[in-house]
Scaffold this motif. Structure first.
Motif, PDB file in Angstrom:
ATOM      1  N   ARG A 155       4.028  29.180 -19.186  1.00  0.00           N
ATOM      2  CA  ARG A 155       4.458  30.035 -17.983  1.00  0.00           C
ATOM      3  C   ARG A 155       3.467  31.086 -17.698  1.00  0.00           C
ATOM      4  O   ARG A 155       3.045  31.642 -16.822  1.00  0.00           O
ATOM      5  N   PHE A 156       3.026  31.743 -19.085  1.00  0.00           N
ATOM      6  CA  PHE A 156       2.222  32.892 -19.109  1.00  0.00           C
ATOM      7  C   PHE A 156       0.804  32.679 -18.321  1.00  0.00           C
ATOM      8  O   PHE A 156       0.112  33.309 -17.486  1.00  0.00           O
ATOM      9  N   GLN A 157       0.321  31.316 -18.664  1.00  0.00           N
ATOM     10  CA  GLN A 157      -0.842  30.962 -18.251  1.00  0.00           C
ATOM     11  C   GLN A 157      -1.039  30.396 -16.766  1.00  0.00           C
ATOM     12  O   GLN A 157      -1.801  30.867 -16.225  1.00  0.00           O
ATOM     13  N   LEU A 158       0.508  30.330 -16.453  1.00  0.00           N
ATOM     14  CA  LEU A 158       0.498  30.111 -15.028  1.00  0.00           C
ATOM     15  C   LEU A 158       0.779  31.189 -14.208  1.00  0.00           C
ATOM     16  O   LEU A 158       1.078  31.240 -12.848  1.00  0.00           O
ATOM     17  N   GLY A 159       0.881  32.471 -15.068  1.00  0.00           N
ATOM     18  CA  GLY A 159       1.307  33.830 -14.292  1.00  0.00           C
ATOM     19  C   GLY A 159       2.617  33.760 -13.971  1.00  0.00           C
ATOM     20  O   GLY A 159       2.895  34.781 -13.156  1.00  0.00           O
ATOM     21  N   LEU A 160       3.609  32.967 -14.690  1.00  0.00           N
ATOM     22  CA  LEU A 160       4.756  33.276 -14.441  1.00  0.00           C
ATOM     23  C   LEU A 160       5.453  34.044 -15.294  1.00  0.00           C
ATOM     24  O   LEU A 160       6.912  34.206 -15.337  1.00  0.00           O
ATOM     25  N   GLN A 163       3.221  39.378 -20.417  1.00  0.00           N
ATOM     26  CA  GLN A 163       2.526  39.392 -21.815  1.00  0.00           C
ATOM     27  C   GLN A 163       3.640  39.835 -22.928  1.00  0.00           C
ATOM     28  O   GLN A 163       3.543  39.424 -24.024  1.00  0.00           O
ATOM     29  N   GLU A 164       4.432  40.822 -22.673  1.00  0.00           N
ATOM     30  CA  GLU A 164       5.224  41.366 -23.611  1.00  0.00           C
ATOM     31  C   GLU A 164       6.147  40.251 -24.083  1.00  0.00           C
ATOM     32  O   GLU A 164       6.954  40.230 -25.075  1.00  0.00           O
ATOM     33  N   ILE A 165       6.641  39.276 -22.773  1.00  0.00           N
ATOM     34  CA  ILE A 165       7.630  38.169 -23.356  1.00  0.00           C
ATOM     35  C   ILE A 165       6.817  37.304 -24.303  1.00  0.00           C
ATOM     36  O   ILE A 165       7.642  36.905 -25.459  1.00  0.00           O
ATOM     37  N   ILE A 171       6.952  37.462 -32.092  1.00  0.00           N
ATOM     38  CA  ILE A 171       7.389  38.205 -33.353  1.00  0.00           C
ATOM     39  C   ILE A 171       8.568  37.449 -34.020  1.00  0.00           C
ATOM     40  O   ILE A 171       8.764  37.793 -35.171  1.00  0.00           O
ATOM     41  N   ARG A 172       9.346  37.046 -33.047  1.00  0.00           N
ATOM     42  CA  ARG A 172      10.706  36.237 -33.676  1.00  0.00           C
ATOM     43  C   ARG A 172      10.214  35.395 -34.339  1.00  0.00           C
ATOM     44  O   ARG A 172      10.801  34.745 -35.550  1.00  0.00           O
ATOM     45  N   TYR A 173       9.343  34.343 -33.966  1.00  0.00           N
ATOM     46  CA  TYR A 173       8.743  33.069 -34.714  1.00  0.00           C
ATOM     47  C   TYR A 173       8.279  33.830 -35.963  1.00  0.00           C
ATOM     48  O   TYR A 173       8.398  33.029 -36.988  1.00  0.00           O
ATOM     49  N   ASN A 358      15.689  33.449 -18.029  1.00  0.00           N
ATOM     50  CA  ASN A 358      15.251  34.459 -18.782  1.00  0.00           C
ATOM     51  C   ASN A 358      15.027  33.965 -20.235  1.00  0.00           C
ATOM     52  O   ASN A 358      16.037  33.656 -20.680  1.00  0.00           O
ATOM     53  N   LEU A 359      13.697  33.700 -20.636  1.00  0.00           N
ATOM     54  CA  LEU A 359      13.476  33.270 -21.797  1.00  0.00           C
ATOM     55  C   LEU A 359      13.889  34.170 -23.082  1.00  0.00           C
ATOM     56  O   LEU A 359      14.188  33.667 -24.124  1.00  0.00           O
TER      57      LEU A 359
END
Length: 411
Positions: A155-160, A163-165, A171-173, A358-359
């Motif tokens: 989703r980030f690569q598609l601009g959706l 970056q902080e998400i 961080i959780r991983y 909301n991921l």
């Protein structure tokens, strides 16, 4: 290829060296191999043999030099009677009786120690199983986050997505991977402790056989009023105190008859428990204060008896309360797990049909689900811990049979 085969053969050899241990196997190995128990068994053996030693010392030593001194000085008769014929000195007979009773006290101390060591080993066994199950839960959690991480990166690569998400999910991983390594280290340390409790070599590896988790909600709550009487009856702690109290009258007799000579014998190998009490050689001004000290010792033992009784009652009540709490809490935790799983499935359904979700919220739901599962898991094992602790207090199930290792001293 040859190097690969060598490595695989070494790995298989290492795996083959791991011994499979079940809960019943653990009980037997602790009984026969635990270092603390074996040492205590030797103490009990010494206590038993000290009775024979005391009885043997009652036989005449026939010290000819002492007999000669009687001929020269007949007034030395009382001084030498203990050397010529120690069986004529009442204090020696009293010491023999004291040692017989102290041997019984030593046996009860051994029984209590054996049960405590077994309970500790079984609790460690269950703790390893719980942590291994927790590891599997963390691996499942790691897989959920890895899947979510792929989604958020796409989703980030598609601009959706921001970056902080992406960073938040990563961080959780990473935190889960860190938790897994810490739990793996903990499991290895717990297994090392367990092998020591069983008397195995430090290099020995073991594979623990799993146990069936109990159906906690359907379990019956123990009744304190029905169990407290049995606990006090079978308790080796109260029995040991009772034996020690039985020794006091014999020590008083020993004191009263000291005018016929004192005994050089110790009052047993049970820690020399009464060796600090006065034992005057002959009737004199020290006799009356000595009897008062012995009476004070009797009062101390009575105080200790009350303390032991109250401590045992509190341990019984605490175990019953924790078992009852687990029975009440388990259904609530199970419902929390189901509701959190329903939330996650609902979000996944929305995600499948292309709806924006909301991921971070989904990551929170995944975390909530795994925390609920971990809490439920902890309750199941806590129930087993405290049920085993209850069996220890009541000497039920695996605690019912006292190991016959008293005669086991090496010849």
């Amino acid at each position: 290829m040859k190097k690969v085969l060598i490595i695989l053969s070494l790995l298989s050899a290492f795996q083959a060296s791991a011994e499979s241990i079940g809960l019943k196997d653990l009980t037997e190995k602790v009984k026969t191999g635990n270092y603390v128990i074996l040492e205590k068994a030797e103490r009990v053996y010494q206590a038993k043999k000290s009775i024979d030693e005391a009885r043997g010392r009652l036989l005449p030593t026939l010290n000819l030099w002492k007999i000669a001194s009687i001929v020269v000085d007949p007034t030395s008769l009382l001084d030498s009677v203990n050397d010529i014929a120690p069986f004529l000195v009442p204090s020696n007979w009293f010491i023999l009786k004291e040692r017989s009773i102290l041997f019984l006290a030593e046996k009860e101390a051994y029984r209590a120690l054996w049960a405590n060591e077994l309970q500790s080993a079984r609790a460690t066994y269950l703790k390893v199983l719980m942590d291994q199950t927790l590891l599997r839960l963390l691996s499942s959690y790691e897989g959920d986050l890895a899947e979510l991480q792929l989604i958020v990166q796409s989703r980030f690569q598609l601009g959706l997505e921001r970056q902080e998400i992406v960073r938040d999910i990563e961080i959780r991983y990473l935190s889960i991977q860190e938790d897994k390594q810490n739990v793996e280290l903990l499991v290895r340390e717990e297994k090392r402790l367990l092998t020591y409790m069983m008397g195995l070599e430090a290099e020995k590896d073991v594979d623990l056989v799993g146990v069936d988790l109990p159906n906690v909600p359907s379990a019956e709550k123990p009744d304190y009023d029905k169990l407290v009487g049995r606990m006090l009856t079978v308790s080796p702690e109260t029995k040991q105190n009772g034996h020690l109290q039985r020794v006091i009258p014999w020590i008083k007799r020993e004191q009263a008859w000291s005018f016929l000579g004192g005994s050089a014998l110790s009052r047993g190998v049970a820690g020399g428990v009464f060796d600090h009490l006065p034992s005057p050689d002959g009737l004199g001004f020290a006799t009356a204060p000595g009897l008062k000290i012995i009476n004070s010792e009797a009062r101390i033992l009575e105080i200790q008896k009350r303390g032991i009784t109250e401590t045992l009652k509190r341990q019984l009540k605490a175990s019953i309360d924790l078992i009852s709490a687990a029975i009440d809490i388990s259904p609530l935790q199970s419902k929390k797990v189901n509701l959190s799983e329903e939330n996650i499935e609902q979000l996944k359904d929305r995600l499948r049909i292309g709806e924006k979700i909301n991921l971070v919220e989904m990551a929170n739901y995944i975390q909530t689900k795994n925390l609920a599962k971990a809490s439920w898991l902890e309750t199941q094992y806590r129930f087993m811990f405290n049920r085993d602790r209850l069996n220890r207090l009541l000497f039920w199930e695996d605690y019912d049979l006292l190991p016959g290792a008293v005669e086991g001293a090496k010849k």
